[in-house]
Scaffold this motif. Structure first.
Motif: not given
Length: 346
Positions: A184-194
């Motif tokens: 989930p942390a990796s997914v959240a990182r990608a989403a935050k950065l667009g």
């Protein structure tokens, strides 16, 4: 939805000697396979980085550069570049060079890596695993967005007014995808950065990943990114044949590689029941004839709303003839059926 093929350059082992077959032959075969993927109209080809005796490809960018000169339309990407143990300046330079050779067809797929061999090989400390990726991704994005780079981190020397060349065709910007295995942390990182997200789904049931992908969509919107720009892909093991006996026989190739990987991870021997279950509608293996693989890809689109599907086709090093046939079926039969079905659904 874009359809493509991914490979790691798997090398089969000789039962008598215990040695892998020659990387030279495998690399020549991969180039022929990429050329065919382009000719049958597939959208993207991805190549992964490994530093083990059972894989022929340690430098995807070198093979992709060779492929750029013999293809015309297919996008060329890494699946993935292990960014934590790479130098972001060189990563950008290598892929911008591929981009220029290919007339704008290069992309970069980055991840933390599911294998750890590259860390001691390039002199990195595994205790810095997460921080290395965070810092190097930040630097890579800075280089991608700016011709003149000013950057400072904790694990690498700072850059002050440094210019990075050559620049890619699209105002210097390359598409950069984040590859994840389910964290989930990796997914959240990608989403935050667009950034576009590609999820490796190689076991269990794809439906189990639905909450993770929904989480990405929610976080992507929450961080103010335009939904129209969102791209989501999945990367799953695939193998196609018109002959069911060939698909059944492929189990032995597949199990041999899964067992080699599993030996260092404490996995039990890969069973035929796992293979058969993975091939079912709810399983994660895209192995079979054109009709069943088409239906399964469309099911993935229904589940996740994906914009890209990459079938990873060389697990266990099937023969070159089998690989060429698998690519031909995927491009000439599966891709047209998937595109036709999605066009009707619009």
């Amino acid at each position: 939805m874009e359809l493509g093929i991914g490979m790691f350059g798997d090398l089969s082992f000789d039962a008598a000697t215990g040695k892998p077959r020659e990387a030279k032959q495998k690399l020549q075969e991969i180039l022929e396979q990429i050329k065919l993927a382009d000719e049958v109209g597939l959208d993207v080809f991805g190549l992964g980085e490994h530093h083990r005796p059972d894989y022929a490809v340690s430098s995807p960018e070198i093979v992709l550069a060779a492929a750029a000169s013999i293809t015309k339309n297919i996008k060329l990407t890494s699946t993935v570049t292990v960014l934590s143990s790479a130098e972001p300046v060189k990563v950008y330079q290598d892929f911008s060079t591929i981009d220029l050779i290919s007339n704008g067809r290069a992309e970069i797929g980055v991840g933390r890596g599911s294998f750890i061999e590259s860390f001691p090989l390039f002199g990195y400390n595994l205790s810095d695993y997460d921080q290395l990726f965070e810092e190097k991704l930040d630097l890579l994005l800075n280089i991608n967005n700016n011709e003149v780079v000013n950057w400072q981190g904790k694990l690498r020397a700072p850059l002050r007014d440094q210019r990075v060349y050559p620049r890619a065709t699209n105002n210097g910007k390359l598409p950069i995808w984040i590859a994840v295995g389910g964290t989930p942390a990796s997914v959240a990182r990608a989403a935050k950065l667009g950034l576009p997200l590609v999820v490796a789904i190689i076991g269990g049931m794809p439906k189990q990943f639905q909450p993770l992908i929904e989480f990405y969509k929610e976080e992507y919107i929450n961080h103010g990114h335009d939904l129209a720009d969102m791209q989501i892909g999945i990367h799953s093991h695939a193998f196609l044949s018109d002959n069911e006996a060939n698909i059944d026989q492929y189990y032995y190739n597949y199990a041999s590689q899964m067992d080699r990987v599993g030996a260092s991870r404490g996995w039990p021997p890969y069973a035929k029941t796992q293979y058969d279950g993975g091939r079912s509608r709810d399983g994660a293996l895209f192995m079979g004839g054109a009709e069943e693989v088409t239906e399964k890809i469309l099911y993935m689109h229904e589940l996740f709303g994906i914009t890209r599907f990459i079938g990873h086709m060389d697990v266990g090093d099937p023969s070159h003839a089998e690989m060429m046939k698998s690519i031909e079926i995927f491009g000439n039969k599966v891709a047209p059926q998937v595109r036709k079905a999605l066009d009707k659904a619009k």
